[in-house]
Design a protein around this motif. Sequence first.
Motif, PDB file in Angstrom:
ATOM      1  N   GLY A 147       0.841  -1.191   0.000  1.00  0.00           N
ATOM      2  CA  GLY A 147       0.000   0.000   0.000  1.00  0.00           C
ATOM      3  C   GLY A 147       0.875   1.240   0.000  1.00  0.00           C
ATOM      4  O   GLY A 147       1.716   1.409   0.884  1.00  0.00           O
ATOM      5  N   LEU A 194      -4.944   0.174   4.247  1.00  0.00           N
ATOM      6  CA  LEU A 194      -4.276  -0.249   5.477  1.00  0.00           C
ATOM      7  C   LEU A 194      -4.690  -1.658   5.885  1.00  0.00           C
ATOM      8  O   LEU A 194      -3.869  -2.450   6.361  1.00  0.00           O
ATOM      9  CB  LEU A 194      -4.600   0.735   6.608  1.00  0.00           C
ATOM     10  N   SER A 197      -2.993  -4.359   3.185  1.00  0.00           N
ATOM     11  CA  SER A 197      -1.587  -4.319   2.775  1.00  0.00           C
ATOM     12  C   SER A 197      -0.683  -5.086   3.728  1.00  0.00           C
ATOM     13  O   SER A 197      -0.787  -4.972   4.955  1.00  0.00           O
ATOM     14  CB  SER A 197      -1.110  -2.866   2.693  1.00  0.00           C
ATOM     15  N   VAL A 200       3.120  -1.197   4.074  1.00  0.00           N
ATOM     16  CA  VAL A 200       2.597   0.160   3.887  1.00  0.00           C
ATOM     17  C   VAL A 200       3.771   1.130   3.892  1.00  0.00           C
ATOM     18  O   VAL A 200       4.609   1.099   4.803  1.00  0.00           O
ATOM     19  CB  VAL A 200       1.599   0.542   5.003  1.00  0.00           C
TER      20      VAL A 200
END
Length: 332
Positions: A147, A194, A197, A200
């Motif tokens: 992400g 969030l 992922s 991140v």
Amino acid sequence: MEILAFGVQADEKPLIEKVFSGLHDVRCLDVFLTEDTARIAAGHEIVSTSVNADLGEGVLRTLAAGGTKLIAQRSTGFNNIDLDVAERLGLTVARVSYYSPYSVAEFAWTLAMAVNRRIVRASNRTRDFDFRLDGLMGRDLRGRTVGVLGTGKIGEAFTRIAHGFGMRLLGWDLAENPACLELGMQYVEKERLLAESDLVSLHVPLLPATRHLLDAAALRTMRDDAILVNSSRGGLVDTDALVAELRAGRFTGVGLDVYEAEAGLFFVDRSLEVVEDDILARLVTFPNVVVTSHQAYYTVDAVGQIIGTTVQNVLDYTEGRHSENVLVPAAS
């Protein structure tokens, strides 16, 4: 005309002196611009500052009173500058709008891989001739989800590397980047990014709207075994909340090149002092956390571009030109 440059690192000094040679005299100081050091600038029309300089109202008033007219910041970020006060005081402020995005993107991946594959722990062990593999198991990244919060130039460079790993790409930004879309990125809401992922990475500027972008609620949304990397600005993450999550045993790893209270700490040697910042002291004790001192941009390529642009900003000012790097123009 002598230019006074604050917060110059030892590696930077010869580059700055070389680029300015034949154009202007430059005096490089390793001290940072603060309320205590601002008086040193008296009599200098042009001052160059680093990203951790204090350019709040008090410092700006001292600079203006001492005759400073131009502040040339050697960074892209400018959240440390009170632009409204600078404008009221008639100070021109310029920054570096662009430098190699690969320097930061590649370092973000260095942090991600370091925490994923336990590189720091492994290196410390082998120095003691301990060659066990216990506790060093990482994960393949291919097929997992990354992400990317912020898909500008640096976020795009980070995404290209993720694409090379063969990862599923999720993005979040105010505007979609066509280059990231071509790589197969899917733009989603921050909460979904969030939640889904495995890794991140933060690549957004620090603004009032993005301060604590990852607050306690956002951090709780992340997977328990996620990796978090921040190579952008420390204030994007609520560090108190992050420490609480780490204490609860969450996250496979966290790589931080920035810290929200880094001003006055980073870029100097504090090894013989008692560091009074309890949050930072706690952060560095976690075995799954790697903290570095805001060095993601620190490559010969990027620093060379930063200094080159700073010189151009100075020349634009002295020759009466305006560019996209100017945050506060010269008073008319």
